[in-house]
Every structure is written in structure tokens, then in C-alpha cells.
Motif scaffolding. Structure first.
Motif, PDB file in Angstrom:
ATOM      1  N   PHE A 245     119.967 -34.327  -0.911  1.00 15.13           N
ATOM      2  CA  PHE A 245     119.124 -33.474  -1.754  1.00 15.13           C
ATOM      3  C   PHE A 245     117.997 -32.834  -0.944  1.00 15.13           C
TER       4      PHE A 245
ATOM      5  N   ASP B 198     118.530 -29.281   0.124  1.00 21.26           N
ATOM      6  CA  ASP B 198     118.258 -28.250  -0.872  1.00 21.26           C
ATOM      7  C   ASP B 198     116.767 -28.108  -1.187  1.00 21.26           C
ATOM      8  N   ARG B 199     115.939 -28.991  -0.666  1.00 27.06           N
ATOM      9  CA  ARG B 199     114.503 -28.903  -0.917  1.00 27.06           C
ATOM     10  C   ARG B 199     113.738 -28.413   0.313  1.00 27.06           C
TER      11      ARG B 199
ATOM     12  N   GLY C  71     114.327 -23.007  -2.336  1.00 22.98           N
ATOM     13  CA  GLY C  71     114.946 -24.306  -2.515  1.00 22.98           C
ATOM     14  C   GLY C  71     114.680 -24.871  -3.895  1.00 22.98           C
ATOM     15  N   GLU C  72     115.245 -26.030  -4.167  1.00 25.59           N
ATOM     16  CA  GLU C  72     115.029 -26.684  -5.451  1.00 25.59           C
ATOM     17  C   GLU C  72     113.631 -27.276  -5.486  1.00 25.59           C
TER      18      GLU C  72
ATOM     19  N   THR D  86     119.186 -36.047  -9.412  1.00 28.72           N
ATOM     20  CA  THR D  86     119.130 -35.052  -8.337  1.00 28.72           C
ATOM     21  C   THR D  86     120.233 -35.266  -7.317  1.00 28.72           C
TER      22      THR D  86
ATOM     23  N   PHE E  34     120.336 -23.076  -4.437  1.00 25.80           N
ATOM     24  CA  PHE E  34     119.532 -24.293  -4.384  1.00 25.80           C
ATOM     25  C   PHE E  34     120.371 -25.566  -4.518  1.00 25.80           C
ATOM     26  N   LEU E  35     121.685 -25.410  -4.739  1.00 20.10           N
ATOM     27  CA  LEU E  35     122.557 -26.566  -4.934  1.00 20.10           C
ATOM     28  C   LEU E  35     123.626 -26.677  -3.847  1.00 20.10           C
TER      29      LEU E  35
ATOM     30  N   SER F 169     121.470 -24.389 -13.037  1.00 20.28           N
ATOM     31  CA  SER F 169     120.069 -24.539 -13.418  1.00 20.28           C
ATOM     32  C   SER F 169     119.874 -25.630 -14.436  1.00 20.28           C
TER      33      SER F 169
ATOM     34  N   ASN G 206     121.234 -28.519 -14.101  1.00 22.43           N
ATOM     35  CA  ASN G 206     121.322 -29.781 -13.401  1.00 22.43           C
ATOM     36  C   ASN G 206     119.943 -30.393 -13.172  1.00 22.43           C
TER      37      ASN G 206
END
Length: 413
Positions: free
Chosen positions: A69, A72-73, A196-197, A206, A338-339, A411, A413
Motif C-alpha cells: 500500500f 500507492d501512497r 497517490g491514495e 487498505t 492510486f490503486l 474509489s 475501496n
């Protein structure tokens, strides 16, 4: 196809920089993997301890979803750069100590290798859509796969040669330098990345977002299910290749090297072929075609004659890039930015687990079944999987609008 790939690369030199950094670190990886196993074997005299180096790598890869994760951040370019730097540090520690000072360090470094390789692969796949026009993603993925497969042919014998000529520490130093140079290359690259997320949501919610996305998107769910089914049976060939050579072709076990070279050559061709197929077919259909190639090549391997066996191995080599390039391109088209990191990681995890199970089951099958019957069964199953995916892809909702729809679904998720 070649002019189109060159046009995509020449349009933005950053694409080539990111890919070249990946190829450089891959070359170091492939040099070191086999050398570390040989190093442990020479130092301890134990083949089982040497084999555990590969198990440690698998463990490292298996825990990747727990940290994916962050891909994606954080900025993906930073993830790639720091992954190279930290892996260089791990390799340096291996060179300073080595197996004589504790196998725990060797296994820890190899686990770090498995983790860094999986993280780099997911981060690179997630970064490419920010650099490559969507129309060129399949071509660039195919070219990247072909170069990577060529490196996998050249690097292991190069590593073994350096081991004999200058010793294991020289291989470690070369590998260390590949990661350092790759990190430097990425440090001088500037990319405007997609947002990013945000830091939000429960940890497990997440972490599992990529897996949920694969399940919710119809085309990605079909591709993942087909690839998982393929991996559940294709691992049988890892063991069955021995009776093919000794019982079918009446050749020494060393002849497996010739077949591996044929498969490697097919894989280099397969990356470019997959790119060409993607110009004419949708990604799910390219994956289905790859599985069909794999089934046909597997069937040819059962024929006790050198020519069909070698041609079958070339065809299995062509098949694997069709699966990987088709699946990667589908994920890039059907997944919100972002995923992407978690989706790539979830897909890789979904394939690696059945592959390991399949290899173990193949060893048991080789002990109780005639190898020709076992191979014929694998070929038939692959044919059924390819046919099912082809029919499902013909009625699936994969299209250019799928990316926008995936953003809406993602979105939630």
C-alpha cells in the motif's frame, strides 16, 4: 511494431531511464541468485541449505502485499530509488560477512531480495502509465519483457563465470554497483506523478484493496482466474522435464540446458510478439492466446523426438510473456492510478502461490504417472482454460471506457 516502440521511447527519455534502471538491477539480481546458492553449497557442503536461499526469496516476495500500500501512497519514483538503495546496502552486508559468518544473514538478504524485487516490479508497472500514452503501454510492456528475458539468459552464466574467475565477492560487488547506479539514474529523473491514495482507511481494508479490485472488475477477474488455473498446472513441467529428457529423448540430464536456452529464446520473442498481438487484440484475448501457446507447446514436449520437444519449449517461452504482458496491460488500463501498486502486487501474489503448489504436486505426479500421460493432462487443461477465457473475453466489458469505470469502483475501496 519496432518504430512504434522507438517512438514511445524517444518521445520521453524518462521512460528509457526508468526501464534501463530496472534492467540494470535485474542483471545484478540474476547474476547473484545462482552465485549465492553455489556459495552456500561450497561453504557448508549442504545442497538443502543452498536450496533454502531460494525459499528465503519466496518468503520475501510473499510478504510484499503487507507493505504494497506504500507504493500507492508514496511517489513511485521514490519507491524505486529507495528500494535500489536499501537493496544495495543489503548486498554490501552480504559481501562483508558472507555465509561463513552465519547463514542467517544470507537468508535475510535473499528475503530482502524477494521483497525488493516484488516491490520494484509493482512500482515500475504502476509508474509507466504516468510516462507512456495508453496506446503505447502494450508495446512498451512487451519490449520491457523481451529485454528482461534476454537478461535472464545472459546474467546467470555471467555470474557463474565471474564466480570461477574472481570469486563470489566480485559478483557481490558487481551486484552492489548495479543497484547504486540504478538509484543514481532514478535520482536525476523528474516525473510528475498521479496523486497517490490519501492516508486513510483501516490497515487490512487498505492492504486488500488491490485484491478486491481484481475481483470486482470482470475482465481482470477472468484474467486472474485463468492465470491462477494455468499456474496450478504449469509447474508440473518443472519436474516432468527430467523424464522428458532421460526417458523420452534418451539424453543426459545436462540436455535440459539446451531446452532451457530454447525456452529463453522463445521468451525474448514472446515479449515483442505480445506487443504485436495487443495492436490487434484486447488484453484478455492476448492472455488466452498465451495460454493456448502454452498448452500447444506442452503437448509437443510429450513427443519423444528432439525437434518437436525443442519447438515446444520455444512455444512455451513465447507463451509466458503473452500472459504477463497481456495481464499487465489490462491492469494498467482497468485500474485507477492510486490503486495500481496494490493491484499489481495482488496479481503477482495470486500467481506465485499456486505456482509453488504446482511444482510440489508435479514432483508427486512424476513418481506415480507416466510422464506422457501427465503432460497430456496438463496440455488438455490448459486448452480448456484458454478456450474458456477466450469466450469470456469476447463478451467481457473490457474497453477504453473501462479505466474511467474502474476509477469509480476503485474509489469505493
Amino acid at each position: 511494431m519496432q518504430p512504434n516502440i522507438l517512438r514511445a521511447l524517444s518521445a520521453d527519455k524518462r521512460i528509457l531511464t526508468v526501464l534501463a534502471a530496472e534492467w540494470l538491477s535485474t542483471f545484478g539480481d540474476q547474476m547473484l541468485f545462482i552465485v549465492v546458492a553455489l556459495w552456500v553449497r561450497q561453504t557448508t557442503g549442504s545442497a538443502s541449505r543452498a536450496g533454502l536461499t531460494f525459499f528465503a526469496m519466496a518468503v520475501g516476495g510473499a510478504i510484499t502485499p503487507l507493505v504494497a500500500f506504500r507504493i500507492d501512497r508514496w511517489r513511485r519514483l521514490s519507491v524505486l530509488r529507495w528500494t535500489n538503495i536499501l537493496t544495495a546496502v543489503a548486498v554490501a552486508s552480504l559481501g562483508l560477512a558472507g555465509p561463513r559468518h552465519g547463514l542467517w544473514l544470507v537468508y535475510a538478504v535473499m528475503a530482502a531480495y524477494g521483497l525488493s524485487g516484488a516491490v520494484s516490479g509493482s512500482a515500475s508497472g504502476a509508474l509507466l502509465p504516468d510516462l507512456v500514452p495508453r496506446a503505447d503501454l502494450g508495446r512498451v510492456n512487451g519490449m520491457n519483457t523481451s529485454v528482461s528475458q534476454a537478461i535472464r539468459i545472459v546474467a546467470p552464466p555471467a555470474g557463474a563465470g565471474v564466480l570461477v574467475w574472481a570469486g563470489a565477492h566480485a559478483v557481490v560487488m558487481i551486484d552492489f554497483l548495479t543497484f547504486v547506479v540504478a538509484a543514481v539514474m532514478l535520482s536525476f529523473t523528474k516525473i510528475e506523478e498521479s496523486p497517490g491514495e490519501p492516508e486513510a482507511g483501516r490497515y487490512w481494508h487498505t492492504v486488500l484493496a488491490g485484491a478486491r479490485h481484481l475481483r470486482r472488475q470482470h475482465s481482470l477477474r477472468d484474467i486472474t482466474a485463468a492465470c491462477v488455473a494455468t499456474m496450478l498446472v504449469v509447474g508440473f513441467l518443472e519436474t516432468l522435464i527430467f523424464p522428458v529428457v532421460t526417458d523420452g529423448l534418451h539424453r543426459p540430464v545436462s540436455f535440459i540446458g539446451v531446452l532451457s536456452a530454447a525456452q529463453g529464446a522463445g521468451a525474448v520473442i514472446g515479449g515483442l510478439a505480445a506487443a504485436a498481438f495487443l495492436d490487434r487484440l484486447r488484453p484478455p484475448s492476448v492472455v488466452a492466446l498465451g495460454i493456448a501457446f502454452l498448452g500447444t507447446g506442452t503437448a509437443l514436449v510429450a513427443i519423444p523426438s528432439i525437434t518437436p520437444v525443442i519447438f515446444g519449449m520455444v512455444l512455451t517461452g513465447v507463451a509466458i510473456p503473452c500472459l504477463s504482458v497481456g495481464a499487465a496491460t489490462a491492469i494498467q488500463h482497468e485500474t485507477p492510478d492510486f490503486l495500481l501498486g496494490r493491484t499489481f502486487t495482488a496479481f503477482s501474489f495470486a500467481l506465485n502461490t499456486p505456482s509453488a503448489i504446482s511444482i510440489a504436486l508435479g514432483a508427486e505426479a512424476a513418481a506415480v504417472l507416466d510422464y506422457r500421460l501427465a503432460i497430456a493432462s496438463v496440455a488438455a487443461l490448459l486448452g480448456a482454460v484458454a478456450t474458456s477465457l477466450l469466450f469470456r473475453s469476447a463478451s467481457s466489458d473490457f474497453d477504453e471506457a473501462g479505466h474511467e469505470e474502474s476509477i469509480r469502483v476503485g474509489s469505493t475501496n
